[in-house]
Design a protein around this motif. Sequence first.
Motif, PDB file in Angstrom:
ATOM      1  N   SER A  27       6.751  -0.639  -3.527  1.00 18.92           N
ATOM      2  CA  SER A  27       8.150  -0.265  -3.277  1.00 18.92           C
ATOM      3  C   SER A  27       8.857  -1.355  -2.488  1.00 18.92           C
ATOM      4  O   SER A  27       8.291  -1.951  -1.565  1.00 18.92           O
ATOM      5  CB  SER A  27       8.228   1.033  -2.461  1.00 18.92           C
ATOM      6  N   GLU A  39       6.706  14.042  -1.299  1.00 21.68           N
ATOM      7  CA  GLU A  39       6.741  12.739  -1.974  1.00 21.68           C
ATOM      8  C   GLU A  39       6.102  11.681  -1.090  1.00 21.68           C
ATOM      9  O   GLU A  39       6.022  11.825   0.136  1.00 21.68           O
ATOM     10  CB  GLU A  39       8.196  12.325  -2.274  1.00 21.68           C
ATOM     11  N   VAL A  40       5.670  10.573  -1.707  1.00 20.49           N
ATOM     12  CA  VAL A  40       5.097   9.434  -0.975  1.00 20.49           C
ATOM     13  C   VAL A  40       5.933   8.194  -1.273  1.00 20.49           C
ATOM     14  O   VAL A  40       6.757   8.184  -2.197  1.00 20.49           O
ATOM     15  CB  VAL A  40       3.631   9.177  -1.383  1.00 20.49           C
ATOM     16  N   LEU A  41       5.711   7.140  -0.489  1.00 17.33           N
ATOM     17  CA  LEU A  41       6.318   5.837  -0.785  1.00 17.33           C
ATOM     18  C   LEU A  41       5.252   5.015  -1.513  1.00 17.33           C
ATOM     19  O   LEU A  41       4.264   4.592  -0.911  1.00 17.33           O
ATOM     20  CB  LEU A  41       6.742   5.142   0.514  1.00 17.33           C
ATOM     21  N   PRO A  42       5.439   4.791  -2.829  1.00 18.25           N
ATOM     22  CA  PRO A  42       4.354   4.141  -3.584  1.00 18.25           C
ATOM     23  C   PRO A  42       4.160   2.675  -3.193  1.00 18.25           C
ATOM     24  O   PRO A  42       5.100   2.001  -2.754  1.00 18.25           O
ATOM     25  CB  PRO A  42       4.840   4.221  -5.037  1.00 18.25           C
ATOM     26  N   ALA A  43       2.938   2.175  -3.380  1.00 18.09           N
ATOM     27  CA  ALA A  43       2.677   0.737  -3.261  1.00 18.09           C
ATOM     28  C   ALA A  43       3.620   0.010  -4.222  1.00 18.09           C
ATOM     29  O   ALA A  43       3.909   0.505  -5.313  1.00 18.09           O
ATOM     30  CB  ALA A  43       1.233   0.443  -3.630  1.00 18.09           C
ATOM     31  N   SER A  87       2.109   7.666   3.158  1.00 18.69           N
ATOM     32  CA  SER A  87       2.455   9.082   3.084  1.00 18.69           C
ATOM     33  C   SER A  87       2.590   9.647   4.493  1.00 18.69           C
ATOM     34  O   SER A  87       1.977   9.151   5.444  1.00 18.69           O
ATOM     35  CB  SER A  87       1.396   9.851   2.295  1.00 18.69           C
ATOM     36  N   CYS A 146       3.659   9.360   9.756  1.00 18.93           N
ATOM     37  CA  CYS A 146       3.661   7.909   9.530  1.00 18.93           C
ATOM     38  C   CYS A 146       4.342   7.222  10.724  1.00 18.93           C
ATOM     39  O   CYS A 146       5.389   7.678  11.195  1.00 18.93           O
ATOM     40  CB  CYS A 146       4.400   7.598   8.224  1.00 18.93           C
ATOM     41  N   LYS A 190       0.862  -1.196   0.000  1.00 17.24           N
ATOM     42  CA  LYS A 190       0.000   0.000   0.000  1.00 17.24           C
ATOM     43  C   LYS A 190       0.892   1.237   0.000  1.00 17.24           C
ATOM     44  O   LYS A 190       2.002   1.212   0.537  1.00 17.24           O
ATOM     45  CB  LYS A 190      -0.887   0.035   1.252  1.00 17.24           C
ATOM     46  N   GLU A 191       0.383   2.294  -0.597  1.00 20.76           N
ATOM     47  CA  GLU A 191       1.112   3.564  -0.558  1.00 20.76           C
ATOM     48  C   GLU A 191       1.154   4.081   0.870  1.00 20.76           C
ATOM     49  O   GLU A 191       0.181   3.917   1.612  1.00 20.76           O
ATOM     50  CB  GLU A 191       0.413   4.582  -1.462  1.00 20.76           C
ATOM     51  N   VAL A 214       9.275   7.473   5.128  1.00 18.40           N
ATOM     52  CA  VAL A 214       8.022   8.061   4.639  1.00 18.40           C
ATOM     53  C   VAL A 214       7.905   9.516   5.109  1.00 18.40           C
ATOM     54  O   VAL A 214       7.531  10.416   4.333  1.00 18.40           O
ATOM     55  CB  VAL A 214       6.814   7.223   5.113  1.00 18.40           C
TER      56      VAL A 214
END
Length: 266
Positions: free
Chosen positions: A232, A226-230, A123, A127, A120-121, A218
Amino acid sequence: MANPKKMTEQQIAEVAELLENAELNAQDVVKVTDKYPDMSFSEALDVQWAIRARKEARGTRIVGMKMGLTSWAKMAQMGVDKPCYGFLADYFSVPQGGEIKMEELIHPKVEAEIAFMMDKELSGPGCHVGDVLAATDFIVPAVEIIDSRYENFKFDLPSVIADNSSSCRFVIGGRPLPVDSIDMRTTGVVMEKNGAVVELGAGAAVLGNPAASVAMLVNMLAERGEVLPAGSFVMTGGITAAVAVEAGDSIVVRYQHLGDVTMKFV
Ligand code: 0L1
Ligand code: MG
């Protein structure tokens, strides 16, 4: 302003080109703060993201992220209170048991790490470990090969951030496990070089819990929007000290519960 930007876009692009060429040509350079002594952390990240953009423009896929300097001992050694991050490109990946060519690298070292696959992403800000555990597909043992582009592995924090936190290769081995199936903090690791034990450790060396390293990543990404994409892959940082390797060396890292990671330097 805490971190005023002093470098021009042109200077950021020039430093990115210099450091990426150093990586691609396996040719060391002097640390970039010799020329830009006032480089801020924000400018150092601008350089790192510019290197990433150069690779993506050529069709390289970014497959994940790594956290570095996540052990208190390493942070104290560097005189910093915050770890750093870098990106992982598709060609950094080496198969389990694979050969790593020394001619492509400068002065590599290996680090035993626990890695996360995210489904899952995530953000930030805010976090936390719970968010990370809920967003994880599985954990897996992995070895990071770091290779500072700087002469004699000597740098300061802005220089190493600009240099993509010394990222260069990684090997995923062992077996994937659900994130709640083991206590990562007490998971033991034994690193062997050419059959001799050279390093020992446990997962808690990484910020008390490797999941805390993902949460910190994160939140650091959020500072740049920026986000940590699903999907990754995330290397959480060295459990053991980094060990220098040379041609002919075989590395085996044995992880409690998670299995072995192996590679050979040729
Ligand atoms: O992955 C790491 O912990 C390394 C981060 C950069 C510092 C170094 O090259 O030792
Ligand atoms: Mg590492």
